[in-house]
Structure formats: C-alpha cells, structure tokens
Scaffold this motif. Structure first.
Motif, short mmCIF file in Angstrom:
data_model
loop_
_atom_site.label_atom_id
_atom_site.label_comp_id
_atom_site.label_asym_id
_atom_site.label_seq_id
_atom_site.Cartn_x
_atom_site.Cartn_y
_atom_site.Cartn_z
N GLU A 60 66.22 62.56 55.75
CA GLU A 60 66.82 62.02 56.97
C GLU A 60 66.94 60.50 56.89
OE1 GLU A 60 66.24 65.42 60.21
OE2 GLU A 60 65.32 63.48 60.64
N GLU A 61 65.90 59.89 56.35
CA GLU A 61 65.93 58.43 56.21
C GLU A 61 67.04 58.01 55.24
OE1 GLU A 61 64.48 56.44 58.11
OE2 GLU A 61 65.16 54.65 57.02
N VAL A 64 70.35 58.21 57.04
CA VAL A 64 70.53 57.07 57.95
C VAL A 64 70.96 55.83 57.17
CG1 VAL A 64 69.32 55.44 59.47
CG2 VAL A 64 68.96 57.90 59.75
N LEU A 67 74.52 56.13 55.97
CA LEU A 67 75.50 55.94 57.04
C LEU A 67 75.63 54.47 57.42
CD1 LEU A 67 74.73 58.99 59.39
CD2 LEU A 67 76.55 58.76 57.70
N PRO A 72 80.94 55.51 56.99
CA PRO A 72 81.91 56.49 56.49
C PRO A 72 82.97 56.88 57.53
CG PRO A 72 79.89 57.58 57.14
CD PRO A 72 79.63 56.10 57.27
N ALA A 74 85.15 59.96 59.46
CA ALA A 74 84.59 61.13 60.17
C ALA A 74 84.23 62.28 59.23
CB ALA A 74 85.57 61.59 61.24
N LEU A 77 81.15 61.53 57.34
CA LEU A 77 80.02 61.51 58.26
C LEU A 77 79.53 62.93 58.55
CD1 LEU A 77 78.29 59.83 60.29
CD2 LEU A 77 80.10 60.14 61.94
N ARG A 78 80.48 63.84 58.74
CA ARG A 78 80.11 65.24 59.00
C ARG A 78 79.36 65.84 57.82
NH1 ARG A 78 83.09 66.53 63.66
NH2 ARG A 78 84.97 65.27 63.68
N LEU A 81 75.83 64.66 57.92
CA LEU A 81 75.07 65.38 58.94
C LEU A 81 74.76 66.80 58.49
CD1 LEU A 81 76.85 64.15 62.21
CD2 LEU A 81 74.66 63.38 61.27
N MET A 84 71.70 66.77 56.50
CA MET A 84 70.54 66.69 57.39
C MET A 84 70.18 68.06 57.96
SD MET A 84 70.59 63.61 60.07
CE MET A 84 69.87 62.04 59.74
N ARG A 85 71.20 68.81 58.32
CA ARG A 85 70.95 70.14 58.89
C ARG A 85 70.31 71.08 57.88
NH1 ARG A 85 76.23 69.93 61.47
NH2 ARG A 85 75.80 68.97 63.48
N VAL B 64 79.33 62.38 66.73
CA VAL B 64 80.12 62.08 65.53
C VAL B 64 81.22 61.07 65.86
CG1 VAL B 64 81.78 63.03 63.87
CG2 VAL B 64 79.65 64.25 64.34
N VAL B 68 81.65 57.25 64.39
CA VAL B 68 82.83 56.85 63.63
C VAL B 68 83.50 55.64 64.28
CG1 VAL B 68 85.18 57.53 62.99
CG2 VAL B 68 83.28 59.12 62.67
N GLN B 71 80.60 52.41 64.44
CA GLN B 71 79.92 51.92 63.22
C GLN B 71 78.64 51.17 63.57
OE1 GLN B 71 81.17 52.97 60.49
NE2 GLN B 71 83.37 53.14 60.65
N LEU B 77 72.09 53.79 65.39
CA LEU B 77 72.39 55.05 64.70
C LEU B 77 71.23 56.04 64.90
CD1 LEU B 77 74.20 56.59 62.66
CD2 LEU B 77 72.92 55.49 60.84
N ARG B 78 70.01 55.54 64.79
CA ARG B 78 68.84 56.40 64.99
C ARG B 78 68.80 56.97 66.41
NH1 ARG B 78 65.67 55.37 60.37
NH2 ARG B 78 66.09 53.24 59.69
N LEU B 81 71.22 59.80 66.63
CA LEU B 81 70.68 61.00 65.98
C LEU B 81 69.59 61.64 66.85
CD1 LEU B 81 70.50 59.85 62.25
CD2 LEU B 81 72.22 61.30 63.31
N ARG B 85 69.17 65.47 68.20
CA ARG B 85 67.97 66.30 68.05
C ARG B 85 67.56 66.92 69.38
NH1 ARG B 85 65.66 62.13 64.64
NH2 ARG B 85 66.30 62.71 62.53
#
Lengths: 216, 216
Positions: A60-61, A64, A67, A72, A74, A77-78, A81, A84-85, B64, B68, B71, B77-78, B81, B85
């Motif tokens: 996860e770190e 982050v 990103l 990035p 879209a 970016l997906r 993510l 991460m999932r 998302v 995008v 930025q 960003l955290r 996220l 969660r």
C-alpha cells in the motif's frame, strides 16, 4: 512517463506474487495441522499470516508513493488501485488461514474434524489451496485463461459447503462443539475461496485491462 | 488546489455519512426480523445491502476522479484512500447484516435463536448497531472523542461472543442446526463490529490526520 509507471506496477506485481505464494503456504500449513494434528505447521501458518499483513502495508505504501511521484492518468490509477485490492484480498486470505490454524490449536489434542467431515474438509482445503495457487500463477505468468478456471473451482467449493452442512444437520453423532467448529471451518475455507476469486478478477484487470464487471 | 481537494473530500464524507446510516439501518432490520420473526424487515435489509454495494462503487469512482483531477500531495492522497477504506468496511457491514437476515429467512417460521441465546443475540445486536451509529456520528460531526468509545464497545462484543459459545458448548437442549446458526450469527455480529472499529480508525484519520497506527 507511462512506461515508467507500468514498469513500477510490474515490480509491484512481483511483490504480489510473493504474497500470493505466502497465502497459499499459510492455508496449506493450516490444513495440515488441522487434518494431521501437527502443531508445528499451525505456528508456521500464524507467522506467515503476520508476514502477509506486513507485506500488505508495504504494498500500500509503495502504491501511494507511486501515485504521488507519477501522477498517473485515470486508467493507470485504476490499475494501481487494483494492485492494492489484490493485496487486501490476500491479507484476508492469510487471516482466514490463521483462523483455521487457531481452531486446530484450541481443540488440540482432540481433532476439530471428526471422521464424518474430514473428507469434505480435505476437499475444501484442496480447492482453497488450488485457487490461491492459480491466482498466484496468473499474477506470475500473465495467463488470464487460467483465471477463467477459478469460477468453476469456486462452484465446487460452494457445493462442498452445502455437503458439509448436510452432514452436520443430518444424524450428527458428535458434540455441538465439533459441529460448530466444522461449520466455522467450512465458512473460513469458503471465504478464502471468495477472496481468491475477487483477487483473480483484479489480477485479470491488471493484465488485460478488462474491468471485473466486463469479465465473464 | 489543496483547499478544493479538501472540499471535495468533505463532499465524499457526506456520502459516507449516508452510507453509514444505511449500514446501521440494515443491521437494525436484520436484527428485528431475526428476533421478532418478521419477514418484511429482512427484505428491507437485503435491499439496503444492495444499495450499499452500489454506493461503494460510486464512492470509489468519485475518489478515482478526484485523484486524477487534483493530483494531490501524499498526505491528501492518503486521506482519499482512507475514504475508500471506510466505504469498503461499510460494504462488508452491509453484507454481514444481509447474512443475518438470510439465516432468519432460511429458518422461518422457526426462529434461528432459541430462548437460551436470544438475550445474548439481542445484546450483540444492540452493540453492533451502536458501533455503526457512532462511526456515522463521528463522520458527521467530526467528534473524534466519540470514536474512542468504540474500542470499549468492541471489548463488550468480544465478551458477548464468549458468552454465546459458553451457552452453546454447555448443556445445549436444541438441535445442531440451531447451535450452528447461533455460532454463525455471533460471528456475523462480531465481524460487523470489527469493521466498524476499522472504519472508525480511518474516520479519525480523515478528521485529525492521526494515522491508525498512532491512535490509542
């Protein structure tokens, strides 16, 4: 810029392969301790589940930082993510393996799986391990066709889950405790399989760019 | 730029409040159908769980797009996220409420909770609902002190979970099926509570910027 982003995502995929391999081992050890009554694999399972939790945090770190540095588009970016999932599903799979090991430890030296349910448990465990192994394989080789097998495996898992409850709700000869244990074990294996299927959808997305909603 | 980002995060927090309120209602309906034997709240629970799933997807998509367009720097960003969660935990809580409703529907018109476990189940349900209600309150008011209560509630939940198993493993007078049901129900309430506690940590992070690892 995009090439670098994809390269870094590939590095992340490498970390996910290691994580998937640990997740597979964790359940293998849990199952061995459960079915063979050995204590040592249960401890190894618990240690591995802890390592899997740490690895999830690292991933996860890394996402982050990726990103933040790469800003990035879209679609990229997906993908990040999605990585991460996968790490999130793997962490839950590690925790579920740990639950199996802990039921074994709670009942030891008595077995948590009386003979009437041992065979169903063995089959559930085999499919669980296979699912984790296949997701890891898809991550490693990029072979999305392998991922298509996961749904069939998951159907078998559901069928075994039903069988387990048929045995428990039939003419059960043991105490309530062992019935509850068997029901919880069945749930843990089934949830492990569900997370493997979820992870596989994200992995296919990572490799092909086809979103889970459009995969068949 | 950062102000806009924070404003948009606040809008997202508004969507999370609605989601938290749905998650609370879903479990309230599931519990009512379980304890009172009413069918209608069970259907409402199942519908609400579906709406919660949709809302999670909307929130993820919003995050998302936010990332995008804006930025963000690492700290923002955290936070984004963390919102994701919370939505993830809420979705699982909705699914767990649905599991409770489905056990009720499977056994209806027989009750899934015999008198010996009805009181423990009622208390577990009350704490579960309280936890969800508190997380939603923290989201809405920004009162992080409220979040500190959640750990105590969760300890009570663990204690009730132990009590439930004591009853089941004591001199159980009913069939194996009802013991297995009660054990699974206890697990669903407990998991719901766990997700509420996880969500609360992320919510405190959203409000105070203190990461879950440093919250006490």
């Amino acid at each position: 810029m995009r090439a670098t982003f994809r390269e870094q995502l590939d590095t992340l995929r490498g970390s996910l392969v290691v994580m998937g391999s640990d997740v597979t081992s964790a359940m293998r050890w849990a199952t061995r301790s459960l079915l063979e009554g050995e204590l040592e694999p249960a401890s190894r399972c618990i240690e591995t589940a802890a390592a899997i939790r740490d690895r999830r945090e690292e991933i996860e770190e890394a996402v982050v930082m990726l990103l933040v540095r790469q800003q990035p588009v879209a679609s990229d970016l997906r993908l990040a993510l999605a990585s991460m999932r996968v790490a999130g599903d793997f962490e839950r799979m590690g925790a579920l393996a740990e639950h199996v090991a802990k039921i074994m430890l709670l009942r030891h030296p008595v077995t948590a799986v009386p003979p009437e349910v041992a065979e169903v448990a063995r089959q559930m465990a085999a499919i669980a391990e296979q699912l984790a192994w296949k997701v890891t394989g898809v991550l490693e080789t990029g072979d999305a066709a392998l991922a298509a097998q996961l749904d069939t495996d998951d159907d078998e898992m559901d069928e075994l889950h039903r069988q387990m409850f048929e045995v428990l709700f039939g003419n059960w000869q043991h105490d309530v405790k062992s019935a509850v244990d068997a029901a919880l074990l069945a749930r843990f294996y089934e949830r492990y399989a569900d997370h493997a299927v979820n992870a596989a959808q994200q992995v296919v997305y990572l490799i092909t760019g086809v979103s889970p909603a459009n995969q068949d």
